[in-house]
Design a protein around this motif. Structure first.
Motif, PDB file in Angstrom:
ATOM      1  N   LEU A  77       0.834  -1.196   0.000  1.00 34.01           N
ATOM      2  CA  LEU A  77       0.000   0.000   0.000  1.00 34.01           C
ATOM      3  C   LEU A  77       0.874   1.252   0.000  1.00 34.01           C
ATOM      4  CD1 LEU A  77      -3.015   0.593  -0.005  1.00 34.01           C
ATOM      5  CD2 LEU A  77      -2.991   0.522   2.500  1.00 34.01           C
ATOM      6  N   GLY A  78       1.907   1.262   0.854  1.00 31.32           N
ATOM      7  CA  GLY A  78       2.832   2.396   0.900  1.00 31.32           C
ATOM      8  C   GLY A  78       3.609   2.557  -0.390  1.00 31.32           C
ATOM      9  N   TRP A  79       3.997   1.424  -0.985  1.00 36.22           N
ATOM     10  CA  TRP A  79       4.761   1.457  -2.240  1.00 36.22           C
ATOM     11  C   TRP A  79       3.928   2.101  -3.360  1.00 36.22           C
ATOM     12  CZ3 TRP A  79       6.882  -3.666  -4.871  1.00 36.22           C
ATOM     13  CH2 TRP A  79       7.676  -3.310  -5.962  1.00 36.22           C
ATOM     14  N   ALA A  80       2.675   1.645  -3.490  1.00 32.63           N
ATOM     15  CA  ALA A  80       1.817   2.190  -4.555  1.00 32.63           C
ATOM     16  C   ALA A  80       1.587   3.689  -4.351  1.00 32.63           C
ATOM     17  CB  ALA A  80       0.482   1.443  -4.567  1.00 32.63           C
ATOM     18  N   LEU A  81       1.357   4.106  -3.111  1.00 30.88           N
ATOM     19  CA  LEU A  81       1.148   5.529  -2.827  1.00 30.88           C
ATOM     20  C   LEU A  81       2.412   6.345  -3.075  1.00 30.88           C
ATOM     21  CD1 LEU A  81      -1.027   5.074   0.359  1.00 30.88           C
ATOM     22  CD2 LEU A  81      -1.768   6.220  -1.745  1.00 30.88           C
ATOM     23  N   PHE A  82       3.564   5.758  -2.798  1.00 33.28           N
ATOM     24  CA  PHE A  82       4.839   6.425  -3.102  1.00 33.28           C
ATOM     25  C   PHE A  82       4.972   6.670  -4.605  1.00 33.28           C
ATOM     26  CE2 PHE A  82       9.251   5.583  -4.567  1.00 33.28           C
ATOM     27  CZ  PHE A  82       9.811   6.804  -4.197  1.00 33.28           C
ATOM     28  N   GLU A  83       4.633   5.648  -5.393  1.00 37.08           N
ATOM     29  CA  GLU A  83       4.713   5.797  -6.852  1.00 37.08           C
ATOM     30  C   GLU A  83       3.734   6.865  -7.347  1.00 37.08           C
ATOM     31  OE1 GLU A  83       6.946   4.582  -8.620  1.00 37.08           O
ATOM     32  OE2 GLU A  83       7.760   2.889  -7.489  1.00 37.08           O
ATOM     33  N   GLN A  84       2.616   7.071  -6.590  1.00 33.68           N
ATOM     34  CA  GLN A  84       1.662   8.119  -6.948  1.00 33.68           C
ATOM     35  C   GLN A  84       2.033   9.473  -6.338  1.00 33.68           C
ATOM     36  OE1 GLN A  84      -2.061   6.286  -5.610  1.00 33.68           O
ATOM     37  NE2 GLN A  84      -2.549   5.739  -7.722  1.00 33.68           N
ATOM     38  N   LYS A  85       3.227   9.519  -5.688  1.00 28.83           N
ATOM     39  CA  LYS A  85       3.750  10.746  -5.067  1.00 28.83           C
ATOM     40  C   LYS A  85       2.891  11.228  -3.884  1.00 28.83           C
ATOM     41  CE  LYS A  85       6.349  12.413  -9.062  1.00 28.83           C
ATOM     42  NZ  LYS A  85       6.342  11.125  -9.741  1.00 28.83           N
ATOM     43  N   GLU A  86       2.157  10.299  -3.282  1.00 33.71           N
ATOM     44  CA  GLU A  86       1.396  10.591  -2.061  1.00 33.71           C
ATOM     45  C   GLU A  86       2.312  10.258  -0.879  1.00 33.71           C
ATOM     46  OE1 GLU A  86      -1.511  11.967  -1.866  1.00 33.71           O
ATOM     47  OE2 GLU A  86      -2.109  11.924  -3.970  1.00 33.71           O
ATOM     48  N   TYR A  87       3.337  11.100  -0.664  1.00 37.01           N
ATOM     49  CA  TYR A  87       4.426  10.720   0.235  1.00 37.01           C
ATOM     50  C   TYR A  87       4.002  10.608   1.704  1.00 37.01           C
ATOM     51  CZ  TYR A  87       7.147  11.880  -3.915  1.00 37.01           C
ATOM     52  OH  TYR A  87       7.643  11.921  -5.190  1.00 37.01           O
ATOM     53  N   SER A  88       3.188  11.505   2.182  1.00 34.97           N
ATOM     54  CA  SER A  88       2.783  11.465   3.598  1.00 34.97           C
ATOM     55  C   SER A  88       1.973  10.203   3.890  1.00 34.97           C
ATOM     56  CB  SER A  88       1.976  12.710   3.963  1.00 34.97           C
ATOM     57  OG  SER A  88       2.777  13.873   3.843  1.00 34.97           O
ATOM     58  N   GLN A  89       1.030   9.890   2.998  1.00 38.52           N
ATOM     59  CA  GLN A  89       0.242   8.671   3.171  1.00 38.52           C
ATOM     60  C   GLN A  89       1.132   7.430   3.059  1.00 38.52           C
ATOM     61  OE1 GLN A  89      -2.642   9.467   4.731  1.00 38.52           O
ATOM     62  NE2 GLN A  89      -3.706   8.031   3.383  1.00 38.52           N
ATOM     63  N   ALA A  90       2.034   7.453   2.096  1.00 34.86           N
ATOM     64  CA  ALA A  90       2.955   6.324   1.912  1.00 34.86           C
ATOM     65  C   ALA A  90       3.774   6.092   3.177  1.00 34.86           C
ATOM     66  CB  ALA A  90       3.874   6.586   0.722  1.00 34.86           C
ATOM     67  N   LYS A  91       4.292   7.183   3.762  1.00 36.96           N
ATOM     68  CA  LYS A  91       5.095   7.068   4.990  1.00 36.96           C
ATOM     69  C   LYS A  91       4.277   6.441   6.109  1.00 36.96           C
ATOM     70  CE  LYS A  91       7.735   9.803   8.325  1.00 36.96           C
ATOM     71  NZ  LYS A  91       8.104  11.165   8.767  1.00 36.96           N
TER      72      LYS A  91
END
Length: 549
Positions: free
Chosen positions: A463-477
């Motif tokens: 889940l964090g990886w996919a959000l990171f790829e979408q540049k949703e960094y705070s959610q990814a973290k």
């Protein structure tokens, strides 16, 4: 007192390392030293003497002892091997490895206990692992760059990776094996011929007191590649616990009684027709087969089982189950596990789980035709076998055949509503293919069903990886930190968290995460890509590295 008279940077570094290691490693069979025991003395300028005081270990080193006493017995070899591995266990658990194990660095004390000395070549595990992972070009002093390693070489005791300046903890096991070849033969290593094809020492004919199980184990310690040796001191200690029984079984299997057992079995079958009932005779044969198998007499055991089944075919499932359990218990020896699973199939070819387990073993052995054949048979016998579809999916996944892998993962999910592993792997494939929304949906679907912390951790990671790829960094973290909290040992979580922290400007925390990403063990293919990227940045003087320097 050890006194360094040559004030060169390399030698000064080694004596400093020795002081640190002796202060940090605590074992009654290792010399002790304190911070105050390391100092410099200037008798005349510009000469500076580096002095290290440590406990003196009384006794005789094994090089000298062996010259006077000759080859040691098998029982003494087992006792000494146990003592030395227990010492090494402390050394390795303190995040050091020795790098110069040989008879002259082992002391036989007056109380007959062994001690390990000369820690002037020790190395912290972390730096060496990073150098090994980096794969950078070597120099005459070892790996270049921030994590430089000084090569330490003792001819005949040093493995190839250490000669190339890339020693790992398993390098100590190679030297330990070579040490015991000298001890059990009483012959210097330089006097042994080598096998022209494998490069292995030919030594067993000079140590006839050593039975095959122990000789095999010594050769395993000296395997050419570090990955072919036991991986930890804990594994070696477990194997040493098993060796006495294995030696006992080997002696029994090679005794005259067992060698002639097949003739006795044939006689019993003839007599059995006269004096025993068929059920009693067949059960007796199965019992004898179990005893022969326990004594490692596989040929005699199979003959007993075959005769038992000829008399009573209903015993086939029992014999198959015996070999199936032996296969499951042979995880440390994949070739043996494969043999047992094939024997289990010989006596029962309708059990899909046996085919699935055999496919898993073949996958680890990199025997690809065996993998596809046995997963195929498992699925043919049980079309709703989610484990078979999942296993075949992981096989295609590892080969980079993502479309085939995705199909098998989907079939696995379809056949079992509670199968979390294929949901996770399919989520990961969607990320690799750039379908981030589908990956997020799958991860959320898995989280609704998963209860075990490790499974939830890997789904949060995706889940964090996919959000990171979408540049949703705070959610990814947020999700990656949840994954780390549930399973701190998963390397990919740290690699991803490092990238997210960098994107958020948390440089200090990012470097800590990168350290863990680089140093911890992983088989995940994406981890190797992330490692290569950051190591290339280090090589090119990345700002993170400049800050550290």
């Amino acid at each position: 007192m050890k006194v360094l008279k040559w004030n060169t940077p390399k030698l000064v570094k080694l004596i400093e390392q020795e002081s640190i290691s002796l202060r940090l490693i605590h074992h009654p069979s290792i010399p002790k030293s304190t911070l105050d025991d390391f100092f410099t003395f200037v008798p005349t300028s510009p000469l500076t003497l580096y002095c290290l005081v440590m406990d003196k270990i009384e006794g005789e080193n094994l090089e000298q002892w062996s010259e006077s006493n000759g080859a040691i017995s098998q029982s003494l070899a087992l006792e000494w091997l146990q003592q030395l591995v227990e010492i090494l266990d402390t050394v390795h658990r303190t995040e050091f490895f020795h790098r110069d194990i040989k008879p002259s660095n082992i002391i036989l004390q007056p109380d007959h206990k062994l001690a390990l000395v000369d820690f002037g070549t020790t190395r912290r595990v972390t730096n060496t692992y990073l150098a090994k992972v980096s794969g950078s070009g070597g120099t005459d002093t070892g790996i270049g760059g921030r994590y430089e390693i000084t090569a330490v070489i003792t001819p005949r005791y040093t493995p190839l990776e250490q000669i190339e300046g890339q020693a790992v903890p398993q390098s100590d096991f190679f030297a330990l094996g070579r040490t015991f070849v000298q001890l059990v033969t009483g012959i210097q290593l330089m006097d042994f011929p080598k096998d022209n094809q494998t490069g292995n020492l030919i030594w067993r004919d000079k140590a006839l007191q050593i039975d095959k199980p122990l000789a095999d184990f010594i050769d395993e310690l000296m395997a050419f590649l570090p990955g072919q040796r036991p991986q930890t001191t804990k594994v070696i200690l477990q194997r040493l616990e098993e060796l006495p029984q294995q030696i006992k079984n080997y002696k029994l299997a090679n005794s005259k009684i067992v060698k002639y057992s097949k003739f006795a079995l044939r006689g019993l079958i003839i007599l059995g027709g006269i004096i025993l009932s068929i059920p009693l005779l067949s059960n007796y044969l199965v019992t004898q087969g179990r005893k022969l198998e326990a004594a490692n007499n596989s040929q005699g055991a199979q003959e007993a089982f075959d005769w038992a089944i000829k008399i009573n075919p209903q015993l086939k499932p029992d014999v198959s189950e015996l070999y199936f359990e032996k296969g499951r218990g042979s995880t440390s020896n994949l070739d043996l596990a494969k043999k047992y699973y094939k024997l289990a199939i010989k006596y029962n070819n309708q059990n899909s789980q046996i085919y699935t387990n055999l496919a898993v073993v073949c996958q680890q052995l990199q025997q690809f035709e065996c993998v596809t054949d046995n997963y195929g048979k498992a699925i043919e016998l049980e079309p709703n076998n989610w484990q078979g579809h999942y296993g075949l999916g992981t096989f295609y996944d590892e080969r980079g055949k993502y479309d085939l892998a995705e199909k098998q993962y989907q079939l696995s999910i379809k056949t079992s509503n509670q199968a979390i592993l294929p949901i996770n792997n399919l989520s990961r494939l969607k990320i690799i293919k750039g379908d981030y929304n589908a990956a997020i949906a799958l991860a959320e679907q898995g989280l609704q069903k998963a209860k075990e912390p490790e499974l939830r951790a890997v789904l949060y990671k995706n889940l964090g990886w996919a959000l990171f790829e979408q540049k949703e960094y705070s959610q990814a973290k947020k999700y990656l930190e949840k994954a780390k909290e549930l399973d701190i040992h998963r390397t990919s979580t740290h690699c991803l968290l490092a990238q997210v922290q960098e994107a958020l400007g948390d440089v200090d925390y990012a470097w800590i995460s990168w350290e863990i990403c680089l140093l911890t063990e992983s088989r995940e293919p994406e981890v190797f890509g992330w490692r290569s990227q950051v190591l290339e940045r280090i090589r090119l003087k990345d700002p993170i590295r400049q800050r550290e320097e």
